[in-house]
Design a protein around this motif. Structure first.
Motif, PDB file in Angstrom:
ATOM      1  N   THR A   1     -67.403  14.249  20.931  1.00 54.28           N
ATOM      2  CA  THR A   1     -67.089  13.705  22.252  1.00 54.28           C
ATOM      3  C   THR A   1     -68.358  13.351  23.013  1.00 54.28           C
ATOM      4  OG1 THR A   1     -65.078  15.057  22.325  1.00 54.28           O
ATOM      5  CG2 THR A   1     -65.839  14.104  24.400  1.00 54.28           C
ATOM      6  N   THR A   2     -69.350  14.237  22.991  1.00 56.65           N
ATOM      7  CA  THR A   2     -70.610  13.971  23.684  1.00 56.65           C
ATOM      8  C   THR A   2     -71.305  12.745  23.104  1.00 56.65           C
ATOM      9  OG1 THR A   2     -70.923  16.315  24.207  1.00 56.65           O
ATOM     10  CG2 THR A   2     -72.876  14.920  24.269  1.00 56.65           C
ATOM     11  N   CYS A   3     -71.318  12.622  21.777  1.00 60.35           N
ATOM     12  CA  CYS A   3     -71.946  11.467  21.129  1.00 60.35           C
ATOM     13  C   CYS A   3     -71.220  10.176  21.501  1.00 60.35           C
ATOM     14  CB  CYS A   3     -71.939  11.664  19.616  1.00 60.35           C
ATOM     15  SG  CYS A   3     -72.727  10.323  18.695  1.00 60.35           S
ATOM     16  N   SER A   4     -69.884  10.219  21.522  1.00 63.94           N
ATOM     17  CA  SER A   4     -69.103   9.033  21.878  1.00 63.94           C
ATOM     18  C   SER A   4     -69.348   8.638  23.328  1.00 63.94           C
ATOM     19  CB  SER A   4     -67.608   9.303  21.653  1.00 63.94           C
ATOM     20  OG  SER A   4     -67.339   9.580  20.292  1.00 63.94           O
ATOM     21  N   LEU A   5     -69.442   9.637  24.216  1.00 63.46           N
ATOM     22  CA  LEU A   5     -69.702   9.354  25.631  1.00 63.46           C
ATOM     23  C   LEU A   5     -71.096   8.755  25.818  1.00 63.46           C
ATOM     24  CD1 LEU A   5     -68.176  12.522  27.313  1.00 63.46           C
ATOM     25  CD2 LEU A   5     -67.407  10.172  27.631  1.00 63.46           C
ATOM     26  N   THR A   6     -72.066   9.245  25.070  1.00 60.76           N
ATOM     27  CA  THR A   6     -73.424   8.720  25.171  1.00 60.76           C
ATOM     28  C   THR A   6     -73.471   7.252  24.760  1.00 60.76           C
ATOM     29  OG1 THR A   6     -74.365  10.908  24.722  1.00 60.76           O
ATOM     30  CG2 THR A   6     -75.804   9.004  24.385  1.00 60.76           C
ATOM     31  N   THR A   7     -72.786   6.930  23.663  1.00 62.21           N
ATOM     32  CA  THR A   7     -72.734   5.537  23.208  1.00 62.21           C
ATOM     33  C   THR A   7     -72.051   4.657  24.246  1.00 62.21           C
ATOM     34  OG1 THR A   7     -72.642   6.261  20.894  1.00 62.21           O
ATOM     35  CG2 THR A   7     -71.914   4.002  21.386  1.00 62.21           C
ATOM     36  N   LYS A   8     -70.953   5.145  24.802  1.00 62.38           N
ATOM     37  CA  LYS A   8     -70.225   4.389  25.822  1.00 62.38           C
ATOM     38  C   LYS A   8     -71.083   4.191  27.060  1.00 62.38           C
ATOM     39  CE  LYS A   8     -66.412   2.517  27.472  1.00 62.38           C
ATOM     40  NZ  LYS A   8     -65.854   1.256  26.911  1.00 62.38           N
ATOM     41  N   SER A   9     -71.822   5.214  27.445  1.00 63.46           N
ATOM     42  CA  SER A   9     -72.670   5.128  28.634  1.00 63.46           C
ATOM     43  C   SER A   9     -73.709   4.036  28.493  1.00 63.46           C
ATOM     44  CB  SER A   9     -73.346   6.474  28.888  1.00 63.46           C
ATOM     45  OG  SER A   9     -74.175   6.426  30.023  1.00 63.46           O
ATOM     46  N   LYS A  10     -74.276   3.894  27.300  1.00 60.88           N
ATOM     47  CA  LYS A  10     -75.288   2.865  27.067  1.00 60.88           C
ATOM     48  C   LYS A  10     -74.699   1.462  27.208  1.00 60.88           C
ATOM     49  CE  LYS A  10     -78.001   5.814  23.999  1.00 60.88           C
ATOM     50  NZ  LYS A  10     -78.417   6.069  22.592  1.00 60.88           N
ATOM     51  N   GLU A  11     -73.415   1.324  26.891  1.00 58.18           N
ATOM     52  CA  GLU A  11     -72.763   0.020  27.022  1.00 58.18           C
ATOM     53  C   GLU A  11     -72.537  -0.362  28.483  1.00 58.18           C
ATOM     54  OE1 GLU A  11     -69.123   0.404  24.902  1.00 58.18           O
ATOM     55  OE2 GLU A  11     -70.071   0.631  22.929  1.00 58.18           O
ATOM     56  N   LEU A  12     -72.576   0.636  29.368  1.00 61.09           N
ATOM     57  CA  LEU A  12     -72.212   0.408  30.775  1.00 61.09           C
ATOM     58  C   LEU A  12     -73.420   0.350  31.701  1.00 61.09           C
ATOM     59  CD1 LEU A  12     -69.146   2.850  30.930  1.00 61.09           C
ATOM     60  CD2 LEU A  12     -69.087   0.350  30.816  1.00 61.09           C
ATOM     61  N   ILE A  13     -74.625   0.210  31.154  1.00 62.17           N
ATOM     62  CA  ILE A  13     -75.811   0.156  32.009  1.00 62.17           C
ATOM     63  C   ILE A  13     -75.707  -1.024  32.966  1.00 62.17           C
ATOM     64  CG2 ILE A  13     -77.150  -1.225  30.354  1.00 62.17           C
ATOM     65  CD1 ILE A  13     -79.620   0.383  31.338  1.00 62.17           C
ATOM     66  N   GLY A  14     -76.065  -0.771  34.202  1.00 60.45           N
ATOM     67  CA  GLY A  14     -75.998  -1.810  35.230  1.00 60.45           C
ATOM     68  C   GLY A  14     -74.790  -1.689  36.134  1.00 60.45           C
ATOM     69  N   VAL A  15     -73.790  -0.867  35.740  1.00 58.03           N
ATOM     70  CA  VAL A  15     -72.585  -0.702  36.561  1.00 58.03           C
ATOM     71  C   VAL A  15     -72.330   0.789  36.789  1.00 58.03           C
ATOM     72  CG1 VAL A  15     -71.541  -2.823  35.701  1.00 58.03           C
ATOM     73  CG2 VAL A  15     -71.021  -0.659  34.577  1.00 58.03           C
ATOM     74  N   GLU A  16     -71.569   1.081  37.842  1.00 57.16           N
ATOM     75  CA  GLU A  16     -71.175   2.454  38.116  1.00 57.16           C
ATOM     76  C   GLU A  16     -70.230   2.911  37.006  1.00 57.16           C
ATOM     77  OE1 GLU A  16     -71.468   0.067  40.191  1.00 57.16           O
ATOM     78  OE2 GLU A  16     -72.483   0.743  42.014  1.00 57.16           O
ATOM     79  N   ALA A  17     -70.668   3.874  36.207  1.00 54.37           N
ATOM     80  CA  ALA A  17     -69.981   4.157  34.939  1.00 54.37           C
ATOM     81  C   ALA A  17     -69.218   5.474  34.910  1.00 54.37           C
ATOM     82  CB  ALA A  17     -71.012   4.166  33.801  1.00 54.37           C
ATOM     83  N   LEU A  18     -69.376   6.336  35.904  1.00 51.79           N
ATOM     84  CA  LEU A  18     -68.877   7.705  35.776  1.00 51.79           C
ATOM     85  C   LEU A  18     -67.362   7.780  35.647  1.00 51.79           C
ATOM     86  CD1 LEU A  18     -71.215   9.575  38.294  1.00 51.79           C
ATOM     87  CD2 LEU A  18     -71.507   9.146  35.843  1.00 51.79           C
ATOM     88  N   LEU A  19     -66.643   7.044  36.484  1.00 53.46           N
ATOM     89  CA  LEU A  19     -65.188   7.109  36.415  1.00 53.46           C
ATOM     90  C   LEU A  19     -64.686   6.591  35.069  1.00 53.46           C
ATOM     91  CD1 LEU A  19     -62.592   7.813  37.900  1.00 53.46           C
ATOM     92  CD2 LEU A  19     -62.535   5.485  38.801  1.00 53.46           C
ATOM     93  N   GLU A  20     -65.298   5.534  34.581  1.00 55.72           N
ATOM     94  CA  GLU A  20     -64.886   4.985  33.286  1.00 55.72           C
ATOM     95  C   GLU A  20     -65.232   5.950  32.152  1.00 55.72           C
ATOM     96  OE1 GLU A  20     -65.114   0.784  30.793  1.00 55.72           O
ATOM     97  OE2 GLU A  20     -65.653   0.883  32.920  1.00 55.72           O
ATOM     98  N   LEU A  21     -66.341   6.672  32.251  1.00 56.53           N
ATOM     99  CA  LEU A  21     -66.696   7.644  31.227  1.00 56.53           C
ATOM    100  C   LEU A  21     -65.728   8.821  31.221  1.00 56.53           C
ATOM    101  CD1 LEU A  21     -70.597   7.684  31.576  1.00 56.53           C
ATOM    102  CD2 LEU A  21     -69.269   6.771  29.669  1.00 56.53           C
TER     103      LEU A  21
END
Length: 327
Positions: free
Chosen positions: A144-164
């Motif tokens: 789960t942590t690895c998947s969240l890290t990958t997803k977070s990198k895709e969302l750089i530039g936008v507010e990502a916390l709620l989507e994560l």
């Protein structure tokens, strides 16, 4: 394979160097703007999930370092006239899930470095525990942590916390099926005689990351009314759709909203964060929450507090807390 992994690591290192360079080159105003966006996002999350002083929800958000958070607010209030170093912020969101008579507790922690969300990504980590027959494994948390890290990198530039947070909940069924052990109790045999009467009335709570497109809001309202559904659409961030009507109409609406958005009158599309969070069905003889004169009423609201008030007025306060504030 080892060469491919090394190549991927080098790509990540180069990406980190580029982001660091952008942060170094950013003006004082740009850094201040990024910090202000971070504070606003945290405040939005506090409104959605509640904080440590809120006893009404099982979901909580905690500021891990209050002194750093206070410093960040001071920098914004003074427009950083003293040229203070922008602090790293850290928050934790605690969630509770029910799965096959088991309760799963998740703690999502996010480190927000200076420059987030404009120049850097949120750094996620996860810890979990459970009660009942669900047995968590270390591999489940690592995946789960690895998947969240990958997803977070895709969302750089936008507010990502709620989507994560939403993404962590989306992959939870797969995580449980792949990495967790469940000693499920034996299922009782269904009694066909007891299931002979079809449940005809339903309610659906649909949670989406955001609903901001004006035409799409009109399409959703139009579709709901065409099925004689009552309820509300809460536009903005996050987006909530609440419908009540015949089970058949509710299911047809859900099928539509998950449809291909490229088609005329289509739904959100499979790439949207559309998720049915609550599915409630009951007999025709039971009283609907929306009164007779409200059955054909489907309206837009723009404030979560307004939706909460409407739900309280028709006796849906508990469902609102369960299907909206916990997600």
């Amino acid at each position: 394979k080892e060469r491919e992994k090394e190549r991927e690591r080098e790509i990540e290192r180069e990406r980190a160097r580029q982001h660091s360079k952008k942060m170094d080159q950013a003006s004082k105003e740009e850094k201040l703007e990024a910090l202000e966006r971070t504070i606003q996002e945290i405040e939005a999350l506090q409104a959605i999930y509640g904080d440590d002083d809120d006893d009404d929800t099982s979901s909580k958000i905690t500021i891990c370092s209050q002194s750093e958070y206070n410093k960040a607010q001071h920098i914004i209030d003074t427009e950083n006239k003293d040229n203070e170093h922008i602090p790293t912020l850290e928050i934790e969101i605690k969630l509770q899930h029910e799965h096959d008579q088991n309760t799963l507790f998740q703690s999502l922690r996010f480190v927000l470095p200076p420059g987030y969300p404009a120049y850097t990504t949120a750094i996620p980590s996860l810890s979990s525990s459970s009660s009942g027959t669900l047995k968590l494994t270390k591999a489940a948390q690592e995946y789960t942590t690895c998947s969240l890290t990958t997803k977070s990198k895709e969302l750089i530039g936008v507010e990502a916390l709620l989507e994560l947070v939403q993404y962590a909940q989306d992959i939870l069924p797969d995580v449980i099926s792949q990495f967790c052990k469940i000693d499920a109790p034996p299922k009782e045999e269904e009694d066909d005689d007891n299931n002979s009467e079809e449940k005809q009335i339903g309610r659906r709570w649909i949670w989406v990351h955001h609903i901001t497109n004006t035409q799409r809001i009109k399409d959703i309202c139009s579709e709901a009314r065409s099925h004689h559904l009552s309820g509300y659409i809460k536009s903005g961030y996050p987006g909530i759709v609440l419908i009540e009507g015949s089970t058949k109409s509710c299911n047809s609406f859900v099928t539509w909203i998950k449809g291909n958005k490229s088609r005329p009158g289509g739904g959100f599309g499979r790439n949207w964060g559309h998720h049915v969070r609550g599915e409630i069905d009951f007999d025709f003889g039971e009283m609907r929450c929306f009164k007779e004169e409200e059955k054909k009423c489907f309206e837009e609201v723009e404030d979560l507090k307004v939706l909460s008030a409407h739900c309280k007025n028709v006796g849906l306060e508990d469902e609102f807390l369960k299907y909206v504030l916990q997600h």
